[in-house]
Every structure is written in structure tokens, then in C-alpha cells.
Motif scaffolding. Structure first.
Motif, short mmCIF file in Angstrom:
data_model
loop_
_atom_site.label_atom_id
_atom_site.label_comp_id
_atom_site.label_asym_id
_atom_site.label_seq_id
_atom_site.Cartn_x
_atom_site.Cartn_y
_atom_site.Cartn_z
N PRO A 173 14.73 -15.50 137.14
CA PRO A 173 14.55 -16.91 137.53
C PRO A 173 13.26 -17.52 136.99
N GLN A 174 12.18 -16.75 137.01
CA GLN A 174 10.89 -17.31 136.54
C GLN A 174 10.86 -17.54 135.03
N SER A 232 22.63 -17.18 134.50
CA SER A 232 21.39 -16.44 134.20
C SER A 232 21.47 -15.01 134.74
N TRP A 270 13.50 -21.14 139.97
CA TRP A 270 13.32 -21.49 138.56
C TRP A 270 12.05 -22.31 138.40
N ASP A 271 11.58 -22.39 137.15
CA ASP A 271 10.36 -23.15 136.84
C ASP A 271 10.79 -24.57 136.41
N SER A 327 23.81 -26.18 139.72
CA SER A 327 22.78 -25.18 140.05
C SER A 327 23.41 -23.81 140.25
N VAL A 354 16.40 -25.12 142.49
CA VAL A 354 15.03 -24.65 142.19
C VAL A 354 14.45 -23.98 143.44
N ILE A 382 13.35 -19.15 133.56
CA ILE A 382 14.15 -20.36 133.33
C ILE A 382 13.20 -21.54 133.45
N HIS A 383 12.90 -22.19 132.33
CA HIS A 383 11.94 -23.30 132.31
C HIS A 383 12.70 -24.60 132.05
N TYR A 439 16.51 -20.60 144.06
CA TYR A 439 16.48 -19.50 143.10
C TYR A 439 15.12 -19.28 142.45
N ASN A 466 22.67 -20.43 138.07
CA ASN A 466 22.30 -19.14 138.67
C ASN A 466 23.24 -18.03 138.18
#
Ligand code: AHR
Length: 328
Positions: A147-148, A140, A180-181, A133, A175, A150-151, A178, A137
């Protein structure tokens, strides 16, 4: 019963050797094959051991039966690589009552009374997940991906295995931290075939996946097949439409080669070479000393990308090794 040369039937057991009954959970992955090989090549007759090897074929009932047989055979040590964490209290109590030390290897057991086993050696799977994780982070942030955007889909291991529980928790904490989706989580049972099947279903259900968090390399190989079959590309160029694969293990040349080619962008190391570690614990016990209750293997990360050189979890720094030709 394995037919390998270094395993024995109970009739062949020599009284002057140390008899070790090893209940292996199965043969689902490259990691597991390497782990079995490490145990078999350590506990040889030449080294003074008789190894009784039993393959549980992913069934806890088989492993419980094997342990009861080891107790009847009056082995000197029982070594257990447990398929799941729970459900061991009764049989481990039987081993304890019979006075046979039990060493837990690789995955953990969740028992009410920790005195039911002598000691544990293996990986800290939650730490592995947390490191991954932190890597995601840093990656990215370095690439300027919000963060939003990252699916993630998560192909989990066998549900209830500590390797699954820990790695899933490590992702879920990332998740939560950070934002993420996280689109979905389904078990791929640590196998290539199931990993492929699960990824195929994810690709039909979601059109915005850009990260797949596989809980071992075999699942990653299957996911890769599914992604390519769907006409998509694997890799770390998310802006160009790649789906980035993250994984755990890193035991085979094939998986290292995948990192070199950016087919798997980052692998959390999981070391399978527990044979010598278990033997060291037996040596300590043979000398009448008490080993550490829990020993964890130091593990790092292997990555294609060279922008993340280390990750930090709980103030400890872990090196990220960039994979080059020499490592493959
Ligand atoms: O318990 C270790 C895990 O089990 C490895 O990551 C996986 O490959 C294996 O099946």
C-alpha cells in the motif's frame, strides 16, 4: 436556447403535450453530450412532449434563471441536472409554490427540505468511488504491491458537484482503509484541457506518481496526453514505471478502446441514459402515483486487467467486466 429540432420556444408550446423544462448544467464532457442526447431523443413531440432545453454553461446562476423562466412559462415539469449540490433552496421553493414538480437528474441537490423536489434519478457517486478503491486494493494485492508504494494523484471534478464529492470521498475512504500515499488533489473541472494542465503540474511537482485517479474520462484523456508529453508511459505495469490511469464514465468507444489498450486500466461505469428514466417518473406522476424519492442506476466497472473479477462494497458484489474487442 438550443436550436435543436426537438426543443421549442414558449410560443410554439402546444397545449395538448406535456411541457418539460430541462435545465442541463453544461456541455463539459462526452458523458454530458450523451446525457443531453438521451433527454432530447426521449422528450420528442412524437412522444407527446414539448421540451424546453436550457444549457447552464456550468453556472448555477444560469440554471436558477432557467428555472425561474420555466415557472413563468408554467411548464408541467421541471427537470434539473444541478451543477453543484448546494444553493437551490430558494428557487426550488419558488417552483414548489407554483405547484410544478421538480425532478432532479444525474447529480443531487443538498436542500434543507427534501419536499422541495419530487424525486431524484441518477448515480451513487460515492459508491462509484468506493468500488474503484476496492478494485485498486484487489489489483495491488494481486500484483504484490505494498500500500505504501501506491502513490496517487487525484484529478477531481468540479468542486461542489456531487459527482466530485462522491468520487473524492470514495477514494479518501480507500486511502484511510488501505494506507495508500495520496500525494495531491486538484480539480480538472471534468474537462480534457484542464485534466491535462493539472497532470502537467503534478508531474513537475512529484517524481513518484504511479496512479492517477481521474474523476471522469475526459480528464483521463488529458492526463494521458500530459504523461506521454513528459516522456512517461501509461499502463498497469507499475514495476516497469507505468503510470496507471483510473477513471469514471465509460460512455464512448474511445474510452473503451483506452481500456482495451491498458491506457486507462479501470473505468467506473457512470450511465448517462437518463431520458427514459425521467420519462418513466413523469408517467408515474401523470398517473397520480408517487415515485420512489431516490432511484439509483446499477453500474459496474470496466477493466483491462482480468485478475479482479468483482468488488464488494457494503456486502454487495459488483461485477468487473473485462473489456474485449466486442465492447469497443
Ligand atoms: O455528473 C456526471 C459527471 O459529470 C460525469 O462523470 C462527467 O463526465 C460529467 O461531466
Amino acid at each position: 436556447r438550443s436550436t435543436a429540432d426537438d426543443t421549442v420556444t414558449s410560443e410554439e408550446i402546444q397545449m395538448d403535450r406535456i411541457v418539460v423544462g430541462f435545465s442541463q448544467l453544461g456541455a463539459e464532457s462526452d458523458w454530458r453530450s450523451a446525457n443531453t442526447e438521451s433527454m432530447k431523443s426521449t422528450f420528442t413531440k412524437e412522444a407527446g412532449y414539448d421540451l424546453i432545453f436550457e444549457d447552464g454553461q456550468q453556472k448555477q446562476a444560469n440554471q436558477i434563471r432557467a428555472i425561474r423562466t420555466f415557472i413563468q412559462q408554467e411548464v408541467d415539469y421541471i427537470v434539473l441536472a444541478p451543477v453543484t449540490e448546494t444553493g437551490w433552496d430558494t428557487v426550488l421553493r419558488e417552483a414548489k409554490d407554483a405547484g410544478i414538480p421538480v425532478i432532479i437528474v444525474d447529480r443531487k441537490v443538498d436542500v434543507e427540505d427534501d419536499s422541495l423536489f419530487t424525486c431524484f434519478v441518477g448515480s451513487d457517486f460515492e459508491l462509484e468511488g468506493l468500488k474503484m478503491s476496492e478494485w485498486l486494493n484487489s489489483f495491488s494485492v494481486n500484483k504484490g504491491i505494498a500500500p505504501q508504494d501506491i502513490h496517487i494523484v487525484n484529478i477531481q471534478g468540479n468542486i461542489g458537484a456531487s459527482a466530485q464529492i462522491g468520487r473524492t470521498r470514495g477514494l479518501e475512504q480507500g486511502v484511510a482503509k488501505y494506507g495508500w500515499d495520496l500525494l495531491d488533489q486538484v480539480s480538472g473541472e471534468f474537462t480534457q484541457a484542464k485534466g491535462k494542465e493539472v497532470m502537467e503540474a503534478f508531474l513537475k511537482k512529484y517524481d513518484n506518481i504511479n496512479v492517477v485517479y481521474c474523476e471522469n474520462d475526459n480528464e483521463a484523456f488529458g492526463a494521458m496526453e500530459a504523461i506521454r508529453a513528459a516522456g512517461r508511459t501509461v499502463g498497469s505495469d507499475l514495476a516497469a514505471g507505468d503510470i496507471m490511469i483510473l477513471s469514471f464514465d465509460g460512455v464512448s468507444t474511445e474510452s473503451m478502446d483506452c481500456v482495451l489498450k491498458d491506457e486507462i486500466t479501470c473505468i467506473g461505469e457512470c450511465n448517462p441514459l437518463h431520458g427514459p428514466r425521467v420519462e418513466a417518473l413523469i408517467r408515474i406522476l401523470e398517473e397520480g402515483r408517487t415515485p420512489e424519492k431516490f432511484s439509483y442506476v446499477e453500474e459496474g466497472l470496466y477493466a483491462h486487467d482480468d485478475t479482479v473479477v468483482s468488488v464488494t462494497v457494503d456486502d454487495k458484489i459488483y461485477r468487473v467486466q473485462q473489456v474485449d474487442r466486442e465492447l469497443c
